[in-house]
Design an enzyme around this catalytic site. Structure first.
Site, PDB file in Angstrom:
ATOM      1  N   MET A  13      -1.807  -2.682  10.540  1.00  0.00           N
ATOM      2  CA  MET A  13      -2.860  -3.067   9.861  1.00  0.00           C
ATOM      3  C   MET A  13      -2.469  -3.921   8.630  1.00  0.00           C
ATOM      4  O   MET A  13      -2.235  -5.144   8.862  1.00  0.00           O
ATOM      5  CB  MET A  13      -3.870  -1.856   9.519  1.00  0.00           C
ATOM      6  N   CYS A  14      -2.361  -3.323   7.408  1.00  0.00           N
ATOM      7  CA  CYS A  14      -1.940  -4.421   6.324  1.00  0.00           C
ATOM      8  C   CYS A  14      -0.385  -4.982   6.330  1.00  0.00           C
ATOM      9  O   CYS A  14      -0.410  -5.997   5.935  1.00  0.00           O
ATOM     10  CB  CYS A  14      -2.148  -3.245   5.185  1.00  0.00           C
ATOM     11  N   VAL A  15       0.373  -4.253   6.846  1.00  0.00           N
ATOM     12  CA  VAL A  15       1.709  -4.896   6.835  1.00  0.00           C
ATOM     13  C   VAL A  15       1.749  -5.700   7.720  1.00  0.00           C
ATOM     14  O   VAL A  15       2.117  -7.136   7.413  1.00  0.00           O
ATOM     15  CB  VAL A  15       2.831  -3.883   7.346  1.00  0.00           C
ATOM     16  N   ASP A  47       0.780  -1.142  -0.028  1.00  0.00           N
ATOM     17  CA  ASP A  47      -0.090   0.007  -0.041  1.00  0.00           C
ATOM     18  C   ASP A  47       0.852   1.329   0.147  1.00  0.00           C
ATOM     19  O   ASP A  47       0.394   2.475   0.706  1.00  0.00           O
ATOM     20  CB  ASP A  47      -0.967  -0.045   1.204  1.00  0.00           C
ATOM     21  N   THR A  57      -0.537  -9.041   6.606  1.00  0.00           N
ATOM     22  CA  THR A  57       0.077  -9.565   5.331  1.00  0.00           C
ATOM     23  C   THR A  57       1.081 -10.549   5.803  1.00  0.00           C
ATOM     24  O   THR A  57       1.565 -11.594   5.468  1.00  0.00           O
ATOM     25  CB  THR A  57       0.431  -8.680   4.375  1.00  0.00           C
TER      26      THR A  57
END
Length: 192
Positions: A120-122, A15, A125
């Site tokens: 969140m995304c890091v 992102d 994943t």
């Protein structure tokens, strides 16, 4: 003397989109993050590693709503057999995407994960990559997030750097989280 981590055969850039690294919505120290991710991408390409740019599809009205200026990837992509973009609808880059199949198809065994947002995304994943059996490196200076604002009756503000550190630490001892971006080395996946 700089200690080198064992090479990884894929880089997952999470992102790194205009909304998060430029303008009013940029993470603190966005220039440093962009510098680190630029270096990682360049070295991964040079060494033949697989490069995946994850692109978050935010909801309507969000800074990263698809096809808005904030949704655009910050880094230029060199599309080809070892570099691609995967759009994602959730924090976890593996959830409802082709990421797992792509990495498996390339024979990837170890990934470096960088980008935004740390907690969140890091983290989501990286956590799934660990659960799938990948060796995971999260260079501590190549992911970032926003400050957490104070909430009366709950707690004071939490600086972004602290949030990022805690997010990486929460991955546990299986992820390599103390290396710098400069210490990450790359190699081509066995299937390439």
């Amino acid at each position: 003397m700089t200690q080198r981590a064992q090479p990884v055969d894929a880089l997952i850039v999470v992102d790194v989109q205009s909304a998060f690294v430029t303008g009013r919505g940029a993470v603190p120290a966005a220039d440093r993050l962009v510098d680190r991710t630029t270096g990682l991408i360049a070295r991964a390409r040079r060494d033949g590693a697989f490069v995946v740019h994850l692109q978050n599809d935010g909801p309507p009205g969000a800074e990263d709503e698809p096809h808005t200026p904030g949704w655009e990837l910050h880094h230029p992509v060199e599309p080809g057999p070892t570099e691609l973009v995967i759009r994602k609808p959730h924090d976890d880059g593996f959830q409802e995407t082709a990421l797992g199949a792509v990495l498996t198809g390339a024979g990837v065994r170890a990934v470096a994960v960088c980008g935004v947002m740390s907690e969140m995304c890091v983290q989501a994943t990286a956590r799934t990559a660990l659960a799938l059996g990948y060796r995971v490196v999260v260079p501590h200076d190549a992911h970032a997030t926003q400050d957490i604002p104070a909430v009366p009756g709950i707690g004071g503000a939490v600086p972004a750097a602290t949030v990022s550190r805690v997010a990486a630490y929460a991955l546990g001892g299986d992820a390599e989280t103390t290396v710098t971006a400069a210490e990450v080395t790359f190699t081509a996946p066995p299937a390439s």
